[in-house]
Design a protein around this motif. Structure first.
Motif, mmCIF file in Angstrom:
data_model
loop_
_atom_site.group_PDB
_atom_site.id
_atom_site.type_symbol
_atom_site.label_atom_id
_atom_site.label_comp_id
_atom_site.label_asym_id
_atom_site.label_seq_id
_atom_site.Cartn_x
_atom_site.Cartn_y
_atom_site.Cartn_z
ATOM 1 N N UNK A 44 33.299 37.187 48.463
ATOM 2 C CA UNK A 44 32.804 36.567 49.731
ATOM 3 C C UNK A 44 32.145 35.291 49.977
ATOM 4 N N UNK A 45 31.942 34.723 50.996
ATOM 5 C CA UNK A 45 31.472 33.268 51.139
ATOM 6 C C UNK A 45 29.598 33.377 50.677
ATOM 7 N N UNK A 46 29.503 32.390 49.943
ATOM 8 C CA UNK A 46 27.993 32.728 49.459
ATOM 9 C C UNK A 46 26.948 32.721 50.370
ATOM 10 N N UNK B 235 27.054 42.491 52.363
ATOM 11 C CA UNK B 235 26.730 43.281 51.639
ATOM 12 C C UNK B 235 26.239 44.509 52.443
ATOM 13 N N UNK B 236 25.057 44.304 53.333
ATOM 14 C CA UNK B 236 24.994 45.258 54.325
ATOM 15 C C UNK B 236 25.898 45.881 55.468
ATOM 16 N N UNK C 235 29.862 50.751 45.492
ATOM 17 C CA UNK C 235 29.747 49.413 45.785
ATOM 18 C C UNK C 235 28.890 48.933 44.566
ATOM 19 N N UNK C 236 29.230 47.874 43.970
ATOM 20 C CA UNK C 236 28.211 46.895 43.266
ATOM 21 C C UNK C 236 28.353 45.776 43.304
ATOM 22 N N UNK C 237 27.107 45.075 43.382
ATOM 23 C CA UNK C 237 27.041 43.706 44.074
ATOM 24 C C UNK C 237 26.990 42.690 42.466
ATOM 25 N N UNK C 238 28.009 42.023 42.056
ATOM 26 C CA UNK C 238 28.024 41.509 40.920
ATOM 27 C C UNK C 238 27.759 40.227 41.015
#
Length: 349
Positions: free
Chosen positions: A111-113, A120-121, A134-137
């Motif tokens: 996704x875009x920075x 995420x939300x 879901x995991x934010x890498x």
């Protein structure tokens, strides 16, 4: 400002650092035009470690992504990727993304920075009721983009993977310069190329190896002029929360034969405006410049700049649907003639 794992390397190679999406990133090393031409003729390497990466896995990962994204995720086989979008309840664009199928029940979203927290939300909310994790890498991932007609030749000398067998949108694991990586034959320049997902501690070694093999370091300036020549959108410019994607050249992403969040709202809206490409006779168009026809404003430039290949100013603009030319762009208060152009603006392989 945050720093990517390549911050010191950028300084060492003469990068002119600027703030972008909360990160310190190189705008250019030599000149934007030189770096642009290097990518079109040979190969350039970009630091795009500021981008966000989300892992989606679980037995209902596919069902969740079919609901969350506008493109048809069921078409993805393991080892393939697709361009897609996230829509809001009004049918506008939350973000444009790339989706990679890594395993049978594991996917990666890039996704875009500037949209990491928002996306995420959004995805967390949509995931309610699905058996999915879901995991934010993002913080633990470095990302390089090697782009240009010589990208495969340069990369082949640094990896054991047979790149001749890899097609556009393939994604696969490989070693690069002795470091583990996930490679994707994707990019944002309109040229052939690869994006390299790496551990942060491996990014600098791989970056230096690519430069030693013949790639040129390239910054944000060239990345923007390259994507503009290729006719690609930039979130926050051509695409926004208020944008109906069906009114853009990228409407092909929206697969109306399946159900997804925001679909009905997007389909219910009539397109009062559309995105077009414009080539100026003289001068450089910039974001926000009015587009005129018949002596009145009919739209505005969303992205504009100089095309090194055409030697002219080019722009993407939202204009009234059905507006008749001739068109003009108001450059510094003066109307300049502009002709409609198909996208991409330049021939690409």
């Amino acid at each position: 400002m945050k720093r990517t794992p390549l911050y010191e390397a950028h300084l060492r190679h003469g990068g002119r650092m600027v703030a972008f999406a909360g990160y310190a990133l190189p705008l250019q090393y030599t000149s934007i035009v030189e770096e642009h031409r290097a990518v079109r003729r040979g190969a350039g390497v970009f630091d795009v470690s500021h981008m966000g990466e989300f892992l989606v896995r679980g037995e209902e990962a596919l069902a969740f992504l079919q609901w969350a994204t506008a493109n048809d995720a069921s078409k993805l086989r393991v080892g393939r990727a697709q361009y897609s979008m996230l829509l809001n309840a009004q049918g506008g664009v939350v973000d444009d993304i790339y989706l990679y199928r890594l395993e049978e029940a594991a996917y990666l979203l890039v996704v875009n920075a500037a949209n990491i927290a928002k996306d995420w939300a959004h995805l967390q909310g949509l995931a309610q009721g699905f058996r999915v994790e879901l995991e934010d890498l993002s913080e633990g991932t470095a990302l390089l983009a090697l782009q240009g007609p010589k990208a495969a030749e340069i990369l082949q000398g640094l990896t054991e993977a047979d790149l001749s067998k890899k097609r556009k949108n393939d994604v696969f694991a490989a070693q690069v310069a002795g470091r583990p990586a996930r490679l994707a034959r994707t990019g944002y320049t309109g040229e052939d190329g690869f994006e390299l997902f790496l551990a942060p501690e491996d990014a600098e070694a791989v970056f230096e190896a690519l430069l030693a093999a013949g790639a040129v370091p390239a910054g944000l300036g060239a990345r923007d002029t390259l994507r503009l020549e290729a006719g690609f959108p930039l979130y926050g410019h051509e695409l926004t929360e208020a944008t109906n994607p069906l009114c853009t050249p990228w409407a092909w992403v929206v697969k109306g034969e399946k159900a997804f969040f925001g679909k009905e709202a997007a389909l219910a809206q009539a397109c009062q405006e559309e995105v077009v490409g414009l080539v100026l006779e003289v001068g450089l168009p910039r974001e926000g410049y009015p587009v005129l026809s018949g002596g009145r404003p009919v739209g505005r430039v969303t992205s504009g700049g100089y095309s090194p290949l055409l030697g002219k100013g080019i722009a993407l603009a939202w204009v009234e649907r059905g507006a008749q030319g001739p068109f003009f762009v108001e450059v510094r208060g003066k109307p300049v003639g502009a002709s409609l152009s198909p996208l991409p603006f330049v021939p690409l392989k």
